[in-house]
Motif scaffolding. Structure first.
Motif, PDB file in Angstrom:
ATOM      1  N   VAL A  98      51.261  40.418  -6.868  1.00 42.11           N
ATOM      2  CA  VAL A  98      49.838  40.109  -6.770  1.00 42.11           C
ATOM      3  C   VAL A  98      49.434  39.971  -5.319  1.00 42.11           C
ATOM      4  N   ALA A  99      48.136  40.190  -5.090  1.00 45.08           N
ATOM      5  CA  ALA A  99      47.625  40.219  -3.728  1.00 45.08           C
ATOM      6  C   ALA A  99      47.824  38.908  -2.991  1.00 45.08           C
ATOM      7  N   THR A 100      47.915  37.805  -3.723  1.00 41.30           N
ATOM      8  CA  THR A 100      48.053  36.513  -3.048  1.00 41.30           C
ATOM      9  C   THR A 100      49.360  36.396  -2.277  1.00 41.30           C
ATOM     10  N   GLU A 101      50.342  37.245  -2.616  1.00 40.02           N
ATOM     11  CA  GLU A 101      51.631  37.184  -1.932  1.00 40.02           C
ATOM     12  C   GLU A 101      51.729  38.163  -0.770  1.00 40.02           C
ATOM     13  N   HIS A 102      50.708  38.974  -0.570  1.00 34.70           N
ATOM     14  CA  HIS A 102      50.761  39.956   0.496  1.00 34.70           C
ATOM     15  C   HIS A 102      50.974  39.303   1.860  1.00 34.70           C
ATOM     16  N   ALA A 103      50.204  38.268   2.142  1.00 34.80           N
ATOM     17  CA  ALA A 103      50.246  37.660   3.470  1.00 34.80           C
ATOM     18  C   ALA A 103      51.629  37.093   3.784  1.00 34.80           C
ATOM     19  N   GLN A 104      52.240  36.366   2.813  1.00 34.19           N
ATOM     20  CA  GLN A 104      53.547  35.786   3.065  1.00 34.19           C
ATOM     21  C   GLN A 104      54.615  36.859   3.260  1.00 34.19           C
ATOM     22  N   SER A 105      54.531  37.944   2.465  1.00 27.90           N
ATOM     23  CA  SER A 105      55.515  39.020   2.581  1.00 27.90           C
ATOM     24  C   SER A 105      55.420  39.709   3.932  1.00 27.90           C
ATOM     25  N   ASP A 133      49.963  43.082  18.110  1.00 21.71           N
ATOM     26  CA  ASP A 133      50.464  41.885  17.440  1.00 21.71           C
ATOM     27  C   ASP A 133      49.676  41.623  16.161  1.00 21.71           C
ATOM     28  N   PHE A 134      50.337  40.977  15.218  1.00 21.40           N
ATOM     29  CA  PHE A 134      49.737  40.642  13.925  1.00 21.40           C
ATOM     30  C   PHE A 134      49.499  39.136  13.866  1.00 21.40           C
ATOM     31  N   LEU A 135      48.238  38.728  13.669  1.00 22.73           N
ATOM     32  CA  LEU A 135      47.891  37.313  13.595  1.00 22.73           C
ATOM     33  C   LEU A 135      47.153  37.048  12.290  1.00 22.73           C
ATOM     34  N   LEU A 136      47.750  36.234  11.432  1.00 21.90           N
ATOM     35  CA  LEU A 136      47.126  35.899  10.153  1.00 21.90           C
ATOM     36  C   LEU A 136      46.014  34.878  10.394  1.00 21.90           C
ATOM     37  N   LEU A 137      44.814  35.191   9.911  1.00 26.99           N
ATOM     38  CA  LEU A 137      43.651  34.320  10.120  1.00 26.99           C
ATOM     39  C   LEU A 137      43.279  33.534   8.875  1.00 26.99           C
ATOM     40  N   SER A 138      43.319  34.183   7.728  1.00 23.31           N
ATOM     41  CA  SER A 138      42.877  33.532   6.499  1.00 23.31           C
ATOM     42  C   SER A 138      43.595  34.148   5.311  1.00 23.31           C
ATOM     43  N   SER A 145      42.197  35.175  -3.362  1.00 25.57           N
ATOM     44  CA  SER A 145      41.473  36.439  -3.564  1.00 25.57           C
ATOM     45  C   SER A 145      41.048  37.128  -2.269  1.00 25.57           C
ATOM     46  N   SER A 146      41.382  36.555  -1.119  1.00 27.64           N
ATOM     47  CA  SER A 146      40.930  37.150   0.144  1.00 27.64           C
ATOM     48  C   SER A 146      42.030  37.074   1.198  1.00 27.64           C
ATOM     49  N   LEU A 147      41.869  37.903   2.202  1.00 30.34           N
ATOM     50  CA  LEU A 147      42.853  37.976   3.284  1.00 30.34           C
ATOM     51  C   LEU A 147      42.152  38.461   4.548  1.00 30.34           C
ATOM     52  N   ALA A 148      42.538  37.909   5.687  1.00 33.18           N
ATOM     53  CA  ALA A 148      42.001  38.365   6.971  1.00 33.18           C
ATOM     54  C   ALA A 148      43.088  38.226   8.026  1.00 33.18           C
ATOM     55  N   TYR A 149      43.240  39.254   8.829  1.00 31.97           N
ATOM     56  CA  TYR A 149      44.215  39.188   9.913  1.00 31.97           C
ATOM     57  C   TYR A 149      43.686  39.953  11.120  1.00 31.97           C
ATOM     58  N   LEU A 150      44.332  39.693  12.260  1.00 30.37           N
ATOM     59  CA  LEU A 150      43.891  40.243  13.539  1.00 30.37           C
ATOM     60  C   LEU A 150      44.999  41.095  14.122  1.00 30.37           C
ATOM     61  N   ARG A 151      44.627  42.233  14.706  1.00 28.32           N
ATOM     62  CA  ARG A 151      45.572  43.076  15.440  1.00 28.32           C
ATOM     63  C   ARG A 151      45.112  43.141  16.893  1.00 28.32           C
ATOM     64  N   VAL A 152      45.997  42.726  17.796  1.00 25.71           N
ATOM     65  CA  VAL A 152      45.637  42.677  19.219  1.00 25.71           C
ATOM     66  C   VAL A 152      46.765  43.243  20.057  1.00 25.71           C
ATOM     67  N   TRP A 153      46.381  43.915  21.140  1.00 26.72           N
ATOM     68  CA  TRP A 153      47.367  44.381  22.109  1.00 26.72           C
ATOM     69  C   TRP A 153      46.809  44.221  23.513  1.00 26.72           C
ATOM     70  N   ASP A 154      47.441  43.332  24.278  1.00 23.63           N
ATOM     71  CA  ASP A 154      47.132  43.158  25.691  1.00 23.63           C
ATOM     72  C   ASP A 154      45.619  43.059  25.909  1.00 23.63           C
ATOM     73  N   LEU A 206      35.803  32.291   9.429  1.00 27.06           N
ATOM     74  CA  LEU A 206      36.896  32.538  10.366  1.00 27.06           C
ATOM     75  C   LEU A 206      36.608  31.851  11.694  1.00 27.06           C
ATOM     76  N   SER A 207      37.499  30.999  12.093  1.00 29.48           N
ATOM     77  CA  SER A 207      37.367  30.315  13.383  1.00 29.48           C
ATOM     78  C   SER A 207      38.748  30.193  13.999  1.00 29.48           C
ATOM     79  N   ASP A 208      38.888  30.709  15.191  1.00 25.83           N
ATOM     80  CA  ASP A 208      40.167  30.683  15.898  1.00 25.83           C
ATOM     81  C   ASP A 208      39.874  30.808  17.381  1.00 25.83           C
ATOM     82  N   ALA A 209      40.783  30.307  18.183  1.00 24.67           N
ATOM     83  CA  ALA A 209      40.579  30.381  19.631  1.00 24.67           C
ATOM     84  C   ALA A 209      40.519  31.816  20.121  1.00 24.67           C
ATOM     85  N   ALA A 210      41.137  32.717  19.358  1.00 25.99           N
ATOM     86  CA  ALA A 210      41.152  34.127  19.765  1.00 25.99           C
ATOM     87  C   ALA A 210      39.928  34.886  19.292  1.00 25.99           C
ATOM     88  N   LEU A 211      39.034  34.228  18.559  1.00 24.62           N
ATOM     89  CA  LEU A 211      37.891  34.919  17.974  1.00 24.62           C
ATOM     90  C   LEU A 211      36.591  34.563  18.681  1.00 24.62           C
TER      91      LEU A 211
END
Length: 549
Positions: free
Chosen positions: A346-353, A464-469, A473-482, A502-507
């Motif tokens: 199920v989609a809820t396990e995507h982030a942990q995997s 880099d892969f940064l998990l945000l949320s 039923s939902s998922l959000a992540y960030l991809r950043v390079w230099d 979504l609130s993060d120091a990188a956002l």
């Protein structure tokens, strides 16, 4: 004689005296008139000549006139004055200093001091600019070194497990004719087959080096490889031994040793024919049962040669779905990529995997797939309404995305895991067929745009892969390079709308929409508030924002 008579006689005498004069008067009068007219004409001419003469000053008048009387007045008749205009002075041209003069001036103390002052100012300015440049370089943030990658990390892999179902020609020649279409999708690798002769569950009749007649022949395969290479597409050959049987990909445990030994010589044959890698299913069995032979297989494929300097890929396929098992198998087998079912739960396990695998291995060794030759196509596994959402997921996760043929258009399995590929033409369609074709073209365009974007954006290629949320039923992540642009992927699997805060120091507060599965809700190039990101039912979006320093 009286007085009256005397007066009469005098008058008569005067009359007689006057008559001869009257007779001569006409001729005389004519002569006098001509003379008068001539005088007038001469006077007019004199006046015109005087007007034509230049006006002169008094000096000329004194020289021409013998006296200061009437003649002088006549010269100035009609206001005519003679003026003497002085000749223009000759223009002076500057010819510069000659060599001797320059040498004399250059040696003077004033010029010597000036030259030294200018020289000192020049070098001080030059040293100042040099120092400023060095300071800027030292204070500027250092760019990260690019990671070591291989060709299979640069774009998606495209699997064609059934040649007969993929083209109308139903053979390798027909596949070659579709290379141009695959190039438009920006795929980097083509995984072909299996196409070798392998009767089901008959290990003794296995012939790795012979192409099944239904798929084509060796000449067609070699032509396919050449055509793909011209389009910068690499060709991987699936050599899974028992791909049509039910006793397992390597037959029984008794036959694993014999099959693995025969595979070694087959690998040398196919690599010499120009293939860029090999895919094998059930790698955990052969790696555990005959580890020495597995090491030989790895060495044949992964070690480059002078004739083939490009790195060749060894792809393993497993049915395991646990992220822990997949991580352990990836380490123990030593394959370059491992295709698993880790995204099938199920989609809820995507982030942990994803987080576990990303933290345990280099993303250059991670592969993401939904479906395959044995499992079926993406649309049949997730539903046609979520095809674009999962295309976005696979193409933005850290690692190599792997698709089956037809996944780019949402091809459904209709009673078989190898449905006929649908190639759209310009023929007129009506009603439902026209709507279905429009949906296929929309999916293909979405896939192509994402694939092209991934191929040129460093943050998506190896960022880099940064998990945000992450929620049920939902998922959000960030991809950043230099210092490259940042990309944020957001997903809503639910059947109702969702709001991601979504609130993060990188956002930043705002981001720009790049792509959305529903452009009517989130149109491209629109700006959205990340603290209140609204996604419709089953919607996903890719956002971007610049590096802020």
């Amino acid at each position: 004689m009286n007085t009256e008579e005397t007066n009469v006689e005098l008058k008569d005498a005067e009359t007689k005296d006057a008559e001869p004069e009257d007779a001569a008067d006409p001729a005389q009068a004519a002569a006098d008139a001509d003379a008068t007219e001539a005088d007038v004409s001469e006077a007019d001419l004199d006046q015109e000549e005087q007007e034509k003469l230049p006006m002169t000053g008094g000096g000329d008048r004194d020289e021409d006139a013998p006296s200061a009387g009437g003649e002088a007045a006549a010269v100035e008749k009609n206001g005519s004055v003679k003026l003497k205009i002085p000749e223009e002075a000759e223009e002076v041209k500057f010819t510069g200093l000659n060599k001797e003069e320059l040498l004399r001036v250059a040696g003077t103390p004033g010029w010597v001091r000036t030259r030294w002052a200018l020289l000192v100012v020049f070098w001080l300015g030059w040293l100042g600019m040099l120092g400023g440049a060095v300071l800027i370089i030292l204070q500027a943030p250092r760019c990260r070194d690019l990671p070591a990658t291989n060709w299979w990390n640069d774009g998606p892999l495209y699997q064609i497990g059934n040649i007969q179902a993929f083209t109308d020609s139903r053979n390798l020649k027909g596949l070659e004719q579709k290379i141009g279409s695959l190039s438009q999708l920006k795929v980097k690798g083509l995984v072909v087959g299996p196409i070798h002769v392998a009767p089901a569950d008959e290990a003794m009749n296995l012939r790795f080096e012979e192409i099944s007649p239904e798929a084509g022949n060796l000449e067609q395969f070699k032509s396919l490889v050449q055509a793909a290479h011209k389009k910068d597409i690499f060709v991987v050959l699936d050599l899974t031994p028992n791909y049509q049987g039910t006793s397992g990909p390597w037959f029984s445990n008794i036959s694993v040793t014999n099959v693995a030994e025969r595979l070694k010589s087959a690998l040398v044959f196919w690599l010499n024919e120009g293939v860029d890698g090999v895919q094998l299913s059930g790698v955990e069995r052969v790696a555990s049962v005959v580890p020495s032979l597995w090491s030989d297989i790895r060495a044949i494929v992964q070690n480059g040669t002078e004739e083939h300097p490009n790195k060749r890929v060894l792809i393993g396929v497993t049915e395991r779905s646990s992220a822990e098992d997949v991580s352990e198998l990836l380490s123990s087998t030593g394959v370059d990529l491992l295709i698993s079912r880790v995204l099938r739960p199920v989609a809820t396990e995507h982030a942990q995997s994803v987080q576990l695998l990303y933290s345990s291995h280099s993303q250059t060794k991670l592969a993401w797939s939904l479906g395959g030759r044995a499992e079926g196509h993406l649309a049949s596994l997730v539903g046609s309404a979520l095809v674009k959402l999962h295309q976005l997921l696979l193409l933005t996760l850290p690692g190599t995305p792997v698709f089956s043929y037809g996944d780019e258009i949402g091809l459904m399995d209709e009673g078989t895991k190898s449905p006929r590929m649908l190639w759209d033409s310009d023929e007129e369609l009506n009603g439902t067929l026209q709507e279905e074709r429009a949906e296929r073209l929309s999916c293909r365009s979405f896939f192509r745009t994402l694939s092209e974007l991934r191929g040129k954006e460093r943050s998506l290629l190896f960022g880099d892969f940064l998990l945000l949320s992450n929620s049920s039923s939902s998922l959000a992540y960030l991809r950043v390079w230099d210092q490259s642009e940042r990309y944020l992927a957001a997903f809503n699997w639910a059947g109702e709308a969702a709001v991601l805060q979504l609130s993060d120091a990188a956002l930043p507060r705002q981001a720009t929409v790049v792509l959305s599965t529903n452009s009517s809700v989130l149109p491209a190039d629109s700006s959205v508030d990340l603290t209140n990101l609204q996604l419709g039912p089953g919607q996903a979006a890719l956002l971007r924002f610049p590096y802020a320093g």
